[in-house]
Design a protein around this motif. Structure first.
Motif, PDB file in Angstrom:
ATOM      1  N   HIS A  71       0.864  -1.182   0.000  1.00  0.00           N
ATOM      2  CA  HIS A  71       0.000   0.000   0.000  1.00  0.00           C
ATOM      3  C   HIS A  71       0.900   1.232   0.000  1.00  0.00           C
ATOM      4  CE1 HIS A  71      -3.085   2.839   1.765  1.00  0.00           C
ATOM      5  NE2 HIS A  71      -3.696   2.334   0.718  1.00  0.00           N
ATOM      6  N   MET A  72       1.870   1.234  -0.861  1.00  0.00           N
ATOM      7  CA  MET A  72       2.948   2.231  -0.788  1.00  0.00           C
ATOM      8  C   MET A  72       2.692   3.409  -1.710  1.00  0.00           C
ATOM      9  SD  MET A  72       5.650   0.185  -3.138  1.00  0.00           S
ATOM     10  CE  MET A  72       6.393  -0.875  -2.001  1.00  0.00           C
ATOM     11  N   VAL A  73       1.656   3.333  -2.539  1.00  0.00           N
ATOM     12  CA  VAL A  73       1.310   4.469  -3.399  1.00  0.00           C
ATOM     13  C   VAL A  73      -0.172   4.763  -3.231  1.00  0.00           C
ATOM     14  CG1 VAL A  73       3.105   4.074  -5.137  1.00  0.00           C
ATOM     15  CG2 VAL A  73       0.904   2.951  -5.402  1.00  0.00           C
ATOM     16  N   GLN A  74      -0.526   6.005  -3.524  1.00  0.00           N
ATOM     17  CA  GLN A  74      -1.915   6.457  -3.399  1.00  0.00           C
ATOM     18  C   GLN A  74      -2.771   5.761  -4.476  1.00  0.00           C
ATOM     19  OE1 GLN A  74      -2.988   9.027  -1.226  1.00  0.00           O
ATOM     20  NE2 GLN A  74      -5.035   8.489  -1.975  1.00  0.00           N
ATOM     21  N   SER A  75      -3.901   5.193  -4.084  1.00  0.00           N
ATOM     22  CA  SER A  75      -4.790   4.595  -5.095  1.00  0.00           C
ATOM     23  C   SER A  75      -5.485   5.711  -5.871  1.00  0.00           C
ATOM     24  CB  SER A  75      -5.845   3.723  -4.421  1.00  0.00           C
ATOM     25  OG  SER A  75      -5.221   2.674  -3.718  1.00  0.00           O
TER      26      SER A  75
ATOM     27  N   ARG B  91     -11.506   6.461  -8.494  1.00  0.00           N
ATOM     28  CA  ARG B  91     -12.207   5.892  -9.653  1.00  0.00           C
ATOM     29  C   ARG B  91     -13.709   5.926  -9.395  1.00  0.00           C
ATOM     30  NH1 ARG B  91      -8.182   3.188 -12.769  1.00  0.00           N
ATOM     31  NH2 ARG B  91      -6.501   2.246 -11.531  1.00  0.00           N
ATOM     32  N   ASP B  92     -14.470   5.988 -10.528  1.00  0.00           N
ATOM     33  CA  ASP B  92     -15.934   5.940 -10.418  1.00  0.00           C
ATOM     34  C   ASP B  92     -16.372   4.504 -10.141  1.00  0.00           C
ATOM     35  OD1 ASP B  92     -16.147   8.618 -10.979  1.00  0.00           O
ATOM     36  OD2 ASP B  92     -16.312   8.282 -13.154  1.00  0.00           O
ATOM     37  N   LEU B  93     -17.528   4.377  -9.476  1.00  0.00           N
ATOM     38  CA  LEU B  93     -18.085   3.042  -9.262  1.00  0.00           C
ATOM     39  C   LEU B  93     -18.254   2.346 -10.611  1.00  0.00           C
ATOM     40  CD1 LEU B  93     -20.727   3.945  -6.526  1.00  0.00           C
ATOM     41  CD2 LEU B  93     -18.600   2.637  -6.214  1.00  0.00           C
ATOM     42  N   GLY B  94     -17.884   1.083 -10.672  1.00  0.00           N
ATOM     43  CA  GLY B  94     -18.012   0.316 -11.915  1.00  0.00           C
ATOM     44  C   GLY B  94     -16.768   0.349 -12.780  1.00  0.00           C
ATOM     45  N   ALA B  95     -15.802   1.229 -12.431  1.00  0.00           N
ATOM     46  CA  ALA B  95     -14.583   1.338 -13.247  1.00  0.00           C
ATOM     47  C   ALA B  95     -13.748   0.065 -13.146  1.00  0.00           C
ATOM     48  CB  ALA B  95     -13.755   2.532 -12.762  1.00  0.00           C
ATOM     49  N   ALA B  96     -12.836  -0.096 -14.116  1.00  0.00           N
ATOM     50  CA  ALA B  96     -11.892  -1.224 -14.075  1.00  0.00           C
ATOM     51  C   ALA B  96     -10.637  -0.761 -13.351  1.00  0.00           C
ATOM     52  CB  ALA B  96     -11.561  -1.673 -15.492  1.00  0.00           C
ATOM     53  N   ILE B  97     -10.207  -1.521 -12.335  1.00  0.00           N
ATOM     54  CA  ILE B  97      -8.957  -1.153 -11.651  1.00  0.00           C
ATOM     55  C   ILE B  97      -7.752  -1.728 -12.402  1.00  0.00           C
ATOM     56  CG2 ILE B  97     -10.072  -0.873  -9.406  1.00  0.00           C
ATOM     57  CD1 ILE B  97      -8.700  -3.466  -8.503  1.00  0.00           C
TER      58      ILE B  97
ATOM     59  N   VAL C 234       1.838   2.992 -12.570  1.00  0.00           N
ATOM     60  CA  VAL C 234       1.489   2.934 -11.160  1.00  0.00           C
ATOM     61  C   VAL C 234      -0.012   3.231 -11.020  1.00  0.00           C
ATOM     62  CG1 VAL C 234       2.063   5.352 -10.632  1.00  0.00           C
ATOM     63  CG2 VAL C 234       2.309   3.619  -8.867  1.00  0.00           C
ATOM     64  N   GLY C 235      -0.678   2.526 -10.163  1.00  0.00           N
ATOM     65  CA  GLY C 235      -2.129   2.712  -9.982  1.00  0.00           C
ATOM     66  C   GLY C 235      -2.940   1.579 -10.595  1.00  0.00           C
ATOM     67  N   VAL C 236      -2.285   0.757 -11.433  1.00  0.00           N
ATOM     68  CA  VAL C 236      -2.996  -0.394 -12.011  1.00  0.00           C
ATOM     69  C   VAL C 236      -3.228  -1.419 -10.890  1.00  0.00           C
ATOM     70  CG1 VAL C 236      -2.734  -2.360 -13.586  1.00  0.00           C
ATOM     71  CG2 VAL C 236      -2.164  -0.054 -14.359  1.00  0.00           C
ATOM     72  N   GLY C 237      -4.481  -1.854 -10.770  1.00  0.00           N
ATOM     73  CA  GLY C 237      -4.816  -2.792  -9.688  1.00  0.00           C
ATOM     74  C   GLY C 237      -5.166  -2.080  -8.397  1.00  0.00           C
ATOM     75  N   ARG C 238      -5.370  -0.753  -8.503  1.00  0.00           N
ATOM     76  CA  ARG C 238      -5.736   0.030  -7.304  1.00  0.00           C
ATOM     77  C   ARG C 238      -6.929   0.926  -7.628  1.00  0.00           C
ATOM     78  NH1 ARG C 238      -0.950  -0.015  -3.956  1.00  0.00           N
ATOM     79  NH2 ARG C 238       0.719  -0.874  -5.241  1.00  0.00           N
ATOM     80  N   GLY C 239      -7.711   1.239  -6.613  1.00  0.00           N
ATOM     81  CA  GLY C 239      -8.806   2.174  -6.820  1.00  0.00           C
ATOM     82  C   GLY C 239      -9.302   2.707  -5.491  1.00  0.00           C
ATOM     83  N   LEU C 240      -9.674   4.004  -5.524  1.00  0.00           N
ATOM     84  CA  LEU C 240     -10.275   4.627  -4.346  1.00  0.00           C
ATOM     85  C   LEU C 240     -11.713   4.971  -4.732  1.00  0.00           C
ATOM     86  CD1 LEU C 240      -9.678   5.671  -1.481  1.00  0.00           C
ATOM     87  CD2 LEU C 240      -9.009   7.850  -2.516  1.00  0.00           C
TER      88      LEU C 240
END
Ligand code: BEZ
Ligand code: FE
Length: 288
Positions: A105-109, A112-118, A167-173
Protein backbone atom coordinates in the motif's frame (compact mmCIF):
# COMPACT_ATOMS: atom_id res chain seq x y z
CA UNK A 1 27.13 -3.86 42.93
CA UNK A 2 26.17 -7.52 42.54
CA UNK A 3 26.80 -8.43 38.91
CA UNK A 4 26.31 -12.17 39.34
CA UNK A 5 24.40 -14.27 36.82
CA UNK A 6 21.50 -14.37 39.29
CA UNK A 7 21.31 -10.58 39.39
CA UNK A 8 21.98 -9.95 35.67
CA UNK A 9 18.29 -9.40 34.88
CA UNK A 10 17.25 -7.48 37.99
CA UNK A 11 20.00 -4.86 37.63
CA UNK A 12 18.74 -3.98 34.13
CA UNK A 13 15.12 -3.88 35.29
CA UNK A 14 16.25 -1.56 38.08
CA UNK A 15 17.99 0.68 35.51
CA UNK A 16 14.67 1.25 33.70
CA UNK A 17 12.68 1.78 36.90
CA UNK A 18 12.71 5.58 36.73
CA UNK A 19 11.38 5.86 33.19
CA UNK A 20 8.77 8.66 33.56
CA UNK A 21 6.43 7.37 30.84
CA UNK A 22 4.55 4.50 32.51
CA UNK A 23 3.71 2.62 29.30
CA UNK A 24 7.35 2.82 28.15
CA UNK A 25 8.55 1.71 31.58
CA UNK A 26 6.25 -1.34 31.68
CA UNK A 27 7.17 -2.22 28.10
CA UNK A 28 10.93 -2.03 28.66
CA UNK A 29 10.86 -3.93 31.94
CA UNK A 30 8.73 -6.69 30.43
CA UNK A 31 10.94 -6.80 27.34
CA UNK A 32 14.04 -7.08 29.52
CA UNK A 33 12.60 -9.97 31.52
CA UNK A 34 11.38 -11.90 28.44
CA UNK A 35 14.57 -11.23 26.48
CA UNK A 36 16.77 -12.35 29.35
CA UNK A 37 14.66 -15.48 29.89
CA UNK A 38 15.02 -16.29 26.20
CA UNK A 39 18.79 -15.76 26.26
CA UNK A 40 19.11 -17.90 29.40
CA UNK A 41 17.11 -20.66 27.69
CA UNK A 42 19.11 -20.53 24.41
CA UNK A 43 22.43 -19.94 26.19
CA UNK A 44 24.18 -18.69 23.02
CA UNK A 45 27.90 -18.34 22.46
CA UNK A 46 29.16 -14.83 21.68
CA UNK A 47 29.75 -15.93 18.08
CA UNK A 48 26.11 -17.03 17.81
CA UNK A 49 24.97 -13.72 19.33
CA UNK A 50 27.01 -11.88 16.69
CA UNK A 51 25.18 -13.85 13.98
CA UNK A 52 21.89 -12.60 15.44
CA UNK A 53 23.16 -8.99 15.62
CA UNK A 54 24.44 -9.23 12.05
CA UNK A 55 21.04 -10.58 10.92
CA UNK A 56 19.21 -7.64 12.52
CA UNK A 57 21.78 -5.20 11.09
CA UNK A 58 21.21 -6.55 7.59
CA UNK A 59 17.46 -6.41 8.17
CA UNK A 60 17.82 -2.71 9.02
CA UNK A 61 20.01 -2.04 5.99
CA UNK A 62 17.27 -3.53 3.78
CA UNK A 63 14.76 -0.90 4.99
CA UNK A 64 14.07 2.35 3.18
CA UNK A 65 10.96 4.38 2.37
CA UNK A 66 9.73 1.59 0.03
CA UNK A 67 10.87 -1.55 1.83
CA UNK A 68 10.21 -2.43 5.49
CA UNK A 69 12.12 -5.64 6.17
CA UNK A 70 11.48 -5.39 9.93
CA UNK A 71 7.73 -5.39 9.32
CA UNK A 72 8.16 -8.38 7.01
CA UNK A 73 10.08 -10.12 9.80
CA UNK A 74 7.24 -9.33 12.19
CA UNK A 75 4.83 -10.72 9.54
CA UNK A 76 6.57 -14.10 9.22
CA UNK A 77 6.77 -14.45 13.01
CA UNK A 78 2.99 -13.92 13.11
CA UNK A 79 3.47 -10.85 15.31
CA UNK A 80 1.82 -8.38 12.91
CA UNK A 81 -1.21 -10.67 12.82
CA UNK A 82 -1.15 -11.01 16.62
CA UNK A 83 -1.04 -7.23 17.18
CA UNK A 84 -3.84 -6.77 14.64
CA UNK A 85 -6.01 -9.41 16.36
CA UNK A 86 -5.39 -7.98 19.81
CA UNK A 87 -6.16 -4.44 18.71
CA UNK A 88 -9.27 -5.25 16.67
CA UNK A 89 -10.87 -7.37 19.42
CA UNK A 90 -11.09 -4.23 21.56
CA UNK A 91 -12.41 -1.71 19.07
CA UNK A 92 -14.38 -3.61 16.45
CA UNK A 93 -16.86 -5.94 18.14
CA UNK A 94 -19.23 -7.13 15.39
CA UNK A 95 -17.25 -5.49 12.60
CA UNK A 96 -15.67 -7.31 9.66
CA UNK A 97 -12.49 -9.09 10.71
CA UNK A 98 -9.33 -7.13 10.04
CA UNK A 99 -6.03 -8.36 8.72
CA UNK A 100 -2.54 -7.07 7.97
CA UNK A 101 -1.87 -4.03 5.78
CA UNK A 102 1.14 -5.56 3.98
CA UNK A 103 3.93 -3.66 2.21
CA UNK A 104 2.22 -2.88 -1.10
CA UNK A 105 0.00 0.00 0.00
CA UNK A 106 2.95 2.23 -0.79
CA UNK A 107 1.31 4.47 -3.40
CA UNK A 108 -1.92 6.46 -3.40
CA UNK A 109 -4.79 4.59 -5.10
CA UNK A 110 -6.30 6.61 -7.97
CA UNK A 111 -9.86 7.87 -7.44
CA UNK A 112 -12.21 5.89 -9.65
CA UNK A 113 -15.93 5.94 -10.42
CA UNK A 114 -18.09 3.04 -9.26
CA UNK A 115 -18.01 0.32 -11.91
CA UNK A 116 -14.58 1.34 -13.25
CA UNK A 117 -11.89 -1.22 -14.07
CA UNK A 118 -8.96 -1.15 -11.65
CA UNK A 119 -6.97 -3.22 -14.16
CA UNK A 120 -7.71 -4.47 -17.64
CA UNK A 121 -10.20 -7.34 -17.35
CA UNK A 122 -8.62 -8.77 -20.51
CA UNK A 123 -5.56 -10.30 -18.85
CA UNK A 124 -6.66 -13.08 -16.50
CA UNK A 125 -10.13 -14.15 -15.39
CA UNK A 126 -12.38 -11.07 -15.73
CA UNK A 127 -14.13 -10.35 -12.46
CA UNK A 128 -16.86 -8.17 -10.96
CA UNK A 129 -16.43 -7.28 -7.29
CA UNK A 130 -19.36 -5.74 -5.42
CA UNK A 131 -20.29 -5.13 -1.82
CA UNK A 132 -21.71 -2.68 0.67
CA UNK A 133 -20.24 -0.77 3.57
CA UNK A 134 -22.60 -1.20 6.53
CA UNK A 135 -22.59 -0.53 10.23
CA UNK A 136 -22.62 -3.51 12.57
CA UNK A 137 -26.46 -3.53 12.58
CA UNK A 138 -26.55 -3.74 8.79
CA UNK A 139 -27.47 -0.09 8.08
CA UNK A 140 -25.73 1.18 4.92
CA UNK A 141 -23.05 3.86 5.28
CA UNK A 142 -23.44 6.16 2.23
CA UNK A 143 -20.29 8.00 1.17
CA UNK A 144 -17.87 5.57 2.85
CA UNK A 145 -14.53 5.38 1.05
CA UNK A 146 -13.13 2.05 -0.08
CA UNK A 147 -9.45 1.84 -0.97
CA UNK A 148 -8.66 -1.32 -2.94
CA UNK A 149 -5.39 -2.83 -4.15
CA UNK A 150 -4.49 -6.25 -5.53
CA UNK A 151 -1.94 -8.28 -7.44
CA UNK A 152 -2.63 -9.29 -11.06
CA UNK A 153 -3.30 -12.78 -12.43
CA UNK A 154 0.44 -13.54 -12.22
CA UNK A 155 0.71 -12.39 -8.59
CA UNK A 156 2.40 -9.01 -9.22
CA UNK A 157 1.49 -5.60 -7.83
CA UNK A 158 1.93 -2.58 -10.15
CA UNK A 159 4.98 -1.39 -8.14
CA UNK A 160 6.77 -4.67 -8.89
CA UNK A 161 6.38 -4.39 -12.68
CA UNK A 162 6.57 -0.66 -13.44
CA UNK A 163 8.38 -1.44 -16.71
CA UNK A 164 5.13 -3.12 -17.87
CA UNK A 165 2.29 -1.14 -16.24
CA UNK A 166 1.61 2.34 -14.87
CA UNK A 167 1.49 2.93 -11.16
CA UNK A 168 -2.13 2.71 -9.98
CA UNK A 169 -3.00 -0.39 -12.01
CA UNK A 170 -4.82 -2.79 -9.69
CA UNK A 171 -5.74 0.03 -7.30
CA UNK A 172 -8.81 2.17 -6.82
CA UNK A 173 -10.28 4.63 -4.35
CA UNK A 174 -14.09 4.44 -4.47
CA UNK A 175 -16.90 6.31 -2.74
CA UNK A 176 -19.90 4.20 -1.75
CA UNK A 177 -23.30 5.30 -3.15
CA UNK A 178 -26.48 6.11 -1.17
CA UNK A 179 -26.98 2.39 -0.38
CA UNK A 180 -23.40 2.06 0.83
CA UNK A 181 -22.66 0.03 -2.34
CA UNK A 182 -19.36 -0.19 -4.19
CA UNK A 183 -18.50 -2.19 -7.30
CA UNK A 184 -15.66 -2.41 -9.77
CA UNK A 185 -14.19 -4.54 -12.55
CA UNK A 186 -10.90 -6.37 -12.25
CA UNK A 187 -9.29 -9.78 -12.74
CA UNK A 188 -9.04 -12.57 -10.19
CA UNK A 189 -5.67 -12.09 -8.44
CA UNK A 190 -3.15 -14.94 -8.17
CA UNK A 191 -1.34 -16.10 -5.03
CA UNK A 192 2.17 -14.68 -4.74
CA UNK A 193 5.35 -14.98 -2.66
CA UNK A 194 6.26 -12.26 -0.17
CA UNK A 195 9.63 -10.61 -0.97
CA UNK A 196 12.40 -13.19 -0.39
CA UNK A 197 15.48 -11.29 -1.61
CA UNK A 198 16.46 -10.14 1.90
CA UNK A 199 17.05 -11.52 5.40
CA UNK A 200 13.41 -12.67 5.72
CA UNK A 201 13.83 -14.83 2.61
CA UNK A 202 17.01 -16.25 4.16
CA UNK A 203 15.07 -17.14 7.31
CA UNK A 204 12.32 -18.88 5.32
CA UNK A 205 14.94 -20.87 3.35
CA UNK A 206 16.84 -21.87 6.47
CA UNK A 207 13.66 -23.13 8.13
CA UNK A 208 12.11 -24.95 5.14
CA UNK A 209 9.22 -22.49 5.10
CA UNK A 210 7.46 -21.38 1.91
CA UNK A 211 6.94 -17.65 1.17
CA UNK A 212 3.45 -17.81 -0.38
CA UNK A 213 0.26 -15.94 0.35
CA UNK A 214 -3.17 -17.07 -0.89
CA UNK A 215 -4.85 -14.89 -3.56
CA UNK A 216 -6.52 -11.83 -2.06
CA UNK A 217 -7.75 -8.28 -2.60
CA UNK A 218 -6.85 -5.63 0.00
CA UNK A 219 -9.41 -3.17 1.37
CA UNK A 220 -9.33 -0.15 3.66
CA UNK A 221 -12.85 1.12 4.41
CA UNK A 222 -13.36 4.48 6.11
CA UNK A 223 -16.35 6.59 7.07
CA UNK A 224 -16.83 9.59 9.31
CA UNK A 225 -17.60 8.53 12.88
CA UNK A 226 -16.47 4.91 12.34
CA UNK A 227 -13.26 3.03 13.04
CA UNK A 228 -11.43 2.60 9.77
CA UNK A 229 -10.88 -1.03 8.84
CA UNK A 230 -8.00 -2.72 7.01
CA UNK A 231 -8.74 -6.15 5.66
CA UNK A 232 -8.54 -8.58 2.71
CA UNK A 233 -11.04 -10.58 0.70
CA UNK A 234 -9.47 -14.02 0.04
CA UNK A 235 -10.24 -16.09 -3.07
CA UNK A 236 -11.99 -19.31 -2.02
CA UNK A 237 -10.10 -22.37 -3.25
CA UNK A 238 -6.84 -20.46 -3.76
CA UNK A 239 -3.57 -22.27 -3.20
CA UNK A 240 -2.06 -21.51 0.23
CA UNK A 241 -5.41 -20.59 1.77
CA UNK A 242 -4.64 -22.91 4.70
CA UNK A 243 -0.94 -21.99 4.85
CA UNK A 244 -0.50 -18.22 4.52
CA UNK A 245 3.20 -17.35 5.01
CA UNK A 246 2.20 -14.39 7.21
CA UNK A 247 -0.67 -16.14 9.09
CA UNK A 248 -3.17 -13.45 8.08
CA UNK A 249 -6.00 -15.52 6.54
CA UNK A 250 -9.32 -15.53 8.41
CA UNK A 251 -12.11 -17.93 7.48
CA UNK A 252 -14.74 -15.15 7.55
CA UNK A 253 -12.82 -13.29 4.82
CA UNK A 254 -12.75 -16.18 2.31
CA UNK A 255 -15.22 -15.48 -0.50
CA UNK A 256 -16.34 -17.50 -3.57
CA UNK A 257 -15.33 -16.03 -6.94
CA UNK A 258 -18.01 -17.87 -8.95
CA UNK A 259 -18.34 -18.07 -12.72
CA UNK A 260 -21.48 -16.28 -13.95
CA UNK A 261 -22.88 -17.01 -17.40
CA UNK A 262 -25.38 -14.22 -18.21
CA UNK A 263 -24.94 -12.21 -21.41
CA UNK A 264 -27.21 -9.32 -20.39
CA UNK A 265 -25.62 -8.83 -17.00
CA UNK A 266 -22.10 -9.14 -18.52
CA UNK A 267 -22.95 -6.46 -21.12
CA UNK A 268 -24.35 -4.14 -18.40
CA UNK A 269 -21.16 -4.55 -16.39
CA UNK A 270 -18.83 -4.12 -19.37
CA UNK A 271 -17.33 -7.58 -18.87
CA UNK A 272 -17.01 -10.59 -21.18
CA UNK A 273 -19.46 -13.45 -20.76
CA UNK A 274 -18.86 -15.60 -18.77
CA UNK A 275 -16.91 -13.86 -16.01
CA UNK A 276 -16.41 -14.33 -12.30
CA UNK A 277 -18.15 -12.43 -9.50
CA UNK A 278 -17.34 -11.91 -5.82
CA UNK A 279 -19.36 -10.17 -3.09
CA UNK A 280 -17.79 -8.62 -0.04
CA UNK A 281 -19.73 -6.58 2.52
CA UNK A 282 -17.74 -4.61 5.05
CA UNK A 283 -19.17 -3.85 8.50
CA UNK A 284 -17.68 -0.89 10.37
CA UNK A 285 -17.91 -0.21 14.12
CA UNK A 286 -18.95 3.24 15.33
CA UNK A 287 -16.50 5.25 17.39
CA UNK A 288 -17.83 5.68 20.89
C1 BEZ B 1 0.47 -8.40 1.22
O1 BEZ B 1 -0.58 -8.99 1.27
O2 BEZ B 1 0.55 -7.51 0.38
C2 BEZ B 1 1.60 -8.79 2.15
C3 BEZ B 1 1.34 -8.89 3.50
C4 BEZ B 1 2.39 -9.21 4.36
C5 BEZ B 1 3.65 -9.46 3.86
C6 BEZ B 1 3.89 -9.37 2.49
C7 BEZ B 1 2.84 -9.06 1.62
FE1 FE C 1 -1.21 -8.52 -0.80
Amino acid sequence: MDNSLDQATDIVVEAFANTPNLRLRETLISLTRHLHDWVREIDPTMDEWKVAIDYLTRTGHMCDDKRQEFMLLSDVFGVTNLVDQLESRKANDGATETTVLGPFHMVQSPRRDLGAAIMSPKVGDPCWVAGRVLNIDGTPIPGATIDVWQADDQGFYDVQILDEVDVGVGRGLFTADEQGSFYFRTVVPAPYPIPTDGPVGELLMATNRHPNRPAHVHFIAEAQGYHSLTTHMFVEGSDWIEADAVFATKRSLVVPFSWVDDRTSAAEKGLPNPHREARFDIHLARMS
